[in-house]
Structures are given as C-alpha cells and as structure tokens.
Design an enzyme around this catalytic site. Structure first.
Site, PDB file in Angstrom:
ATOM      1  N   HIS A 156     -46.257  35.667  12.355  1.00 21.30           N
ATOM      2  CA  HIS A 156     -47.603  35.518  12.662  1.00 21.30           C
ATOM      3  C   HIS A 156     -47.884  34.556  13.582  1.00 21.30           C
ATOM      4  O   HIS A 156     -49.103  34.428  14.219  1.00 21.30           O
ATOM      5  CB  HIS A 156     -48.622  35.382  11.479  1.00 21.30           C
ATOM      6  N   HIS A 174     -40.979  30.887  13.323  1.00 21.13           N
ATOM      7  CA  HIS A 174     -42.183  30.573  13.971  1.00 21.13           C
ATOM      8  C   HIS A 174     -41.615  29.456  15.097  1.00 21.13           C
ATOM      9  O   HIS A 174     -41.980  29.622  16.296  1.00 21.13           O
ATOM     10  CB  HIS A 174     -43.029  29.696  13.044  1.00 21.13           C
TER      11      HIS A 174
HETATM   12  C1  BG6 Z   1     -45.595  30.547   6.755  1.00 17.18           C
HETATM   13  C2  BG6 Z   1     -44.725  29.741   6.135  1.00 17.18           C
HETATM   14  O1  BG6 Z   1     -44.887  31.605   7.335  1.00 17.18           O
HETATM   15  O2  BG6 Z   1     -46.513  29.645   7.643  1.00 17.18           O
HETATM   16  C3  BG6 Z   1     -45.655  28.561   5.113  1.00 17.18           C
HETATM   17  O3  BG6 Z   1     -44.127  30.454   4.983  1.00 17.18           O
HETATM   18  C4  BG6 Z   1     -46.353  27.887   6.243  1.00 17.18           C
HETATM   19  O4  BG6 Z   1     -44.948  27.808   4.326  1.00 17.18           O
HETATM   20  C5  BG6 Z   1     -47.337  28.895   6.896  1.00 17.18           C
HETATM   21  O5  BG6 Z   1     -47.436  26.905   5.461  1.00 17.18           O
HETATM   22  C6  BG6 Z   1     -47.916  28.116   8.093  1.00 17.18           C
HETATM   23  O6  BG6 Z   1     -48.676  29.050   8.704  1.00 17.18           O
HETATM   24  P1  BG6 Z   1     -50.202  28.530   9.570  1.00 17.18           P
HETATM   25  O7  BG6 Z   1     -50.564  29.641  10.336  1.00 17.18           O
HETATM   26  O8  BG6 Z   1     -51.086  28.041   8.549  1.00 17.18           O
HETATM   27  O9  BG6 Z   1     -49.632  27.561  10.771  1.00 17.18           O
END
Ligand code: BG6
Length: 484
Positions: free
Chosen positions: A178, A240
């Site tokens: 994402h 990420h």
């Molecule tokens: C997720 C992780 O993929 O991304 C989580 O599993 C994390 O641990 C999250 O909190 C963070 O996403 P964002 O969009 O809130 O920065």
C-alpha cells in the site's frame, strides 16, 4: 484546480476476508469514497465473502458501522451511503471446502470486470485461487489481489508464486504494497522524471546520502502474536521501505508502464549490498508511563523480535556507489511521520566564511502526515551587516498548493483498487521483485539470528535506541529529527 475524475468500468469485486479488519478499516471505506467521488460506477457490485454466518442485511449493517467508524465525521452523505450499501452483498464461503462457491458463481455477472481481493491469511491464497479457477468463477481476464505478507522468506514466497501461477497468469496477479499507493510516493516519480531540475544531480556525485524514515507512534497493540513472528524487517523493510528505496534509486524507465517501472526496480533490489552486522540497529520499546513494553505487548519476556530497525546500506551500481542509504522504522516513536530525505553534498568550494558539512540542500519528501515536499536552500539573511547565510525551505505542501483538492487525496488502498479495475499493474509488485526482496532480506535476518542478537531497549516517545544515532554519527552525519 479541479481534477477530472474518469469513472472506471463496471465491475464485480469479491472481497475474501470481507468481515476482517482490513476490509472494514480500509477497503469498504475507500470504495465508498471512490463512489462519492464519482470514480466508482453505479453498476459496480461488491461481494463480501467470509466464513461467518450472515445475510446481506447483516453484512450491510456491519459495513455501515465501519463507514461511520473509519471515515471522518461529517464525511458521509446519507443518499450515497444508501446507494453504496445497495451495491453490497454477502456470501458465506468455506475457503478450503465446498460451501458457498456455487452461490458465488451465480452472483458473478457477465461482461463486467471481475476482481477478487484475497484479504486473508497467505495459507488461504492457494485454496481460494484453486477454487476460483476450477469452478469456472474466474476467467482469463479476472484479476486477483493479494495482500502482504507475501511469504515469510524466499522459499515461502517462491512457493506462493508457484502456487498462484498454477491458476493465474502474472498479468492477473496484483500484489499490494500500500506504500506504492500513497500520493507522495507517486509524486516522487513525477518529480524525478517530469522535471529537468533533479535528475542530473540524482547520483553519488552530488548526493551525500539518503535517509528513509517511517516512524509510528502506535505499538504492536492487538497484533502482538502476528507481529512477534515477523518483526520490523519483514513487516516494513522488506516491502514498504525497500519499495521507497527502489523508486529513489532506479534508473529512469523508458515508459511509465508496469514492466518498464518494475524492471528498473528489480535491478535496484539486485544491486543492494548485503548489510554488515555493524550497520544494523535493532530495538524494542521499553515500558513506561505511556504503556506496556514491547515484551509485555507480545506476551513473551524473551522475545528477540525487533519493532525498531535502523540500517545503513549501499546500492552497488554506477549511479550510487559511495552514497549510503540509511533506513529507519519503528513503533512507539516520537511522532507518526514518514519522510524521505535526499541530502545533497556541499558546494565544492565555499566563497563564504561558513563551515563545511552543512548539507543545506535537502530535498525532503513527506509521505505523511502533511504530504508535500520541501527543498532546503541557502540564501543571504536579509538586512544590512554583511553576507550572513541562512538555510530556508522552499516549501510545497500539497494542502497549500492544491487547496481544496488536497483534502480529497485518495487513500492508498482506494487508489490501488481502482488501478486493479483499470488493469494497471504499475504500482503492484511483480513476483520476481518480491522474490529478489526476500533474497536480500533472508541473509540479513539469518546473520543476526546466528549471532543471537538481542534488540536494544528504547524509550517510548523517543527516536529509537541511542545506537541508531551512532550509525550516522560515526559517518559524520545525523538523522533528521522525527517530528509530526
Ligand atoms: C503495515 C504494517 O503494512 O503498514 C503495519 O503491517 C504498519 O505494522 C503499517 O503499522 C503502516 O502503514 P501506514 O500507511 O499507516 O504508514
């Protein structure tokens, strides 16, 4: 400035794990926003599929509650909500058995895009893919969306890829990360490849180093059991942070199309150096007035899983040799902020009486909150009294630059789901990319496991363990401050 929203084609989207947390928190609220924005056509149908015993009315009622809970107060238009709920139905299904599949098949309409979102545990990917294919529910144009974690290591990721490939072509498989759906992440490509200004300087000759920080204020909360098996490396870095690194480090793709972009990202992952033990800092938050410690949260006083990770790594190619990338991510830190900072070198010779190593040219790309970019430049301090220099930011906050439209920036998930319907894989990971990321990750983890490394404790609300500061200090550099 009003962007034109082009509606996507009519579609049937089946969400396996339709009663789960992700569906309630992100997928359905996101889809509602796409409908309200005019991007999702009125002819779309959303089908929740799960083990729970429920009828359409009960499922719709649960989604209505989720919209209230996860969309900003006052953001719901009752007429649109009613229209949205009308598009939704539910199928009780047994992912590993026979129940429910013929009902699902009957629900799928002809001549619309078919997409299946696997918001379920990875162990169910294969059983679901098999049933979709063998029962003739998913045709050759159907798309499947798979959530992370995509495997636990290289072997398991390969097995997942192999299993999915028995039923679906690579062009049908959308592996979601994402972070790639975040507005600023795409803007990073727009800024790099849409302007002449940056690209000539985008290499180790001009860039001193790069910092990528994804800091969170939340702890592991109710996900302790899952998280403790995974840790920050598998949960955040393998996917990420590496994806962000790839977008910064990749060569300009010939075109903005899925394979051109993903080919370039893959080359970066393959050029990553292995990480030396001295270049890694792992941490766990200690208990404090703000809450229990990591060890208490996961219920294992002996856990050696990290919820903070900082590392220094290199990309061994002509563009980046000699420019370190510093990555840092952690839970229960000082502020929730994600930032990429491109720190340029000092001018080769200073005609002013200023110290070296000031690094005043920093391009900071803020992913969240307050999406935007800032470029630090040196100017003369206004007023009489000689040539005194100060560093000021050239600021481009999306909220300021785009006015009202900035408030409507789609959430990462809703953007990515619309890309699935449009059949655009550019912002999704290809199978070989995921495998290459694991091939880099596995030995790093194996290294600290073999050494029996124990993560350092750090205070909640801090910037992580002190050793993380040292990682840069010893190179004569410093981390950017973590601030909201
Ligand atoms: C997720 C992780 O993929 O991304 C989580 O599993 C994390 O641990 C999250 O909190 C963070 O996403 P964002 O969009 O809130 O920065």
């Amino acid at each position: 400035m009003v962007a034109r929203i082009i509606p996507v084609e009519p579609f049937d989207l089946v969400i396996f794990g339709g009663t789960g947390d992700l569906a309630r928190r992100k997928i359905f609220p996101g889809l509602y926003r796409r409908l309200a924005d005019g991007q999702m056509p009125a002819e779309a149908r959303l089908i929740g599929a799960a083990r729970a015993e429920m009828d359409d009315a009960a499922f719709r009622a649960s989604i209505a509650v989720a919209l209230e809970e996860f969309l900003p107060a006052g953001g719901l238009d009752p007429a649109k909500v009613a229209q949205f709920l009308d598009m939704i139905s539910f199928v009780q299904i047994d992912a590993t058995g026979d129940a429910g599949w013929s009902v699902l098949k009957k629900k799928m309409r002809r001549d619309v895009v078919h997409a299946f979102y696997f918001s379920v545990a990875p162990s169910l990917f294969e059983p679901i893919a098999k049933r979709l294919k063998e029962r003739g529910i998913a045709g050759s144009a159907a798309r499947i969306v798979v959530e992370k974690p995509f495997g636990h290591d290289l072997d398991s990721a390969r097995a997942l890829n192999r299993n999915l490939a028995c039923y679906f072509d690579e062009a049908q498989i959308y592996r979601i990360d994402h972070y790639l759906g975040k507005e600023t992440v795409q803007n990073l490509m727009a800024v790099r490849f849409g302007n002449m200004l940056f690209e000539p300087l985008w290499n180790s000759q001009y860039i001193d180093h790069i910092q990528i920080t994804v800091a969170e204020t939340v702890g592991v909360g109710g996900r302790g059991e899952y998280y403790d098996r995974v840790g920050a490396m598998r949960d955040m870095v393998q996917n990420h942070l590496l994806q962000l690194l790839c977008l910064i480090a990749m060569e300009p793709p010939a075109r903005y199309d899925p394979d051109s972009v993903r080919d370039e990202k893959l080359k970066v992952i393959r050029a990553l150096d292995s990480v030396e033990p001295d270049d890694i800092v792992r941490g766990q938050y200690a208990g404090g007035p703000d809450g229990p410690s990591y060890l208490e949260d996961v219920g294992d006083a002996k856990s050696r899983t990290e919820c903070f990770l900082a590392m220094r790594l290199g990309v061994s190619n002509w563009r980046w040799a000699g420019t370190p990338f510093y990555l840092r991510t952690g839970k229960r830190l000082k502020a929730r902020t994600s930032e990429i900072a491109i720190v340029f070198k000092d001018a080769p010779h200073s005609i002013f009486d200023v110290p070296r190593g000031r690094h005043s040219n920093i391009l900071s790309i803020r992913l969240q909150p307050n999406e935007g970019m800032q470029l630090g430049v040196t100017i003369k301090e206004p007023g009489p009294g000689g040539m005194r220099l100060i560093d000021v930011p050239l600021d481009m906050s999306f909220a300021e630059a785009l006015g009202e439209r900035a408030g409507e920036i789609p959430d990462a998930y809703e953007r990515l789901i619309m890309d699935v319907i449009r059949g655009n894989q550019t912002l999704f990971m290809r199978g070989d990319e995921v495998e290459a990321a694991w091939a880099w990750t596995d030995p790093v983890i194996a290294g600290w496991e073999a050494r029996g490394h124990i993560p350092s404790p750090y205070d909640q609300g801090s910037s992580g363990p002190d050793d993380a500061l040292m990682l840069l200090h010893r190179d004569g550099r410093r981390w950017r401050e973590i601030r909201p």
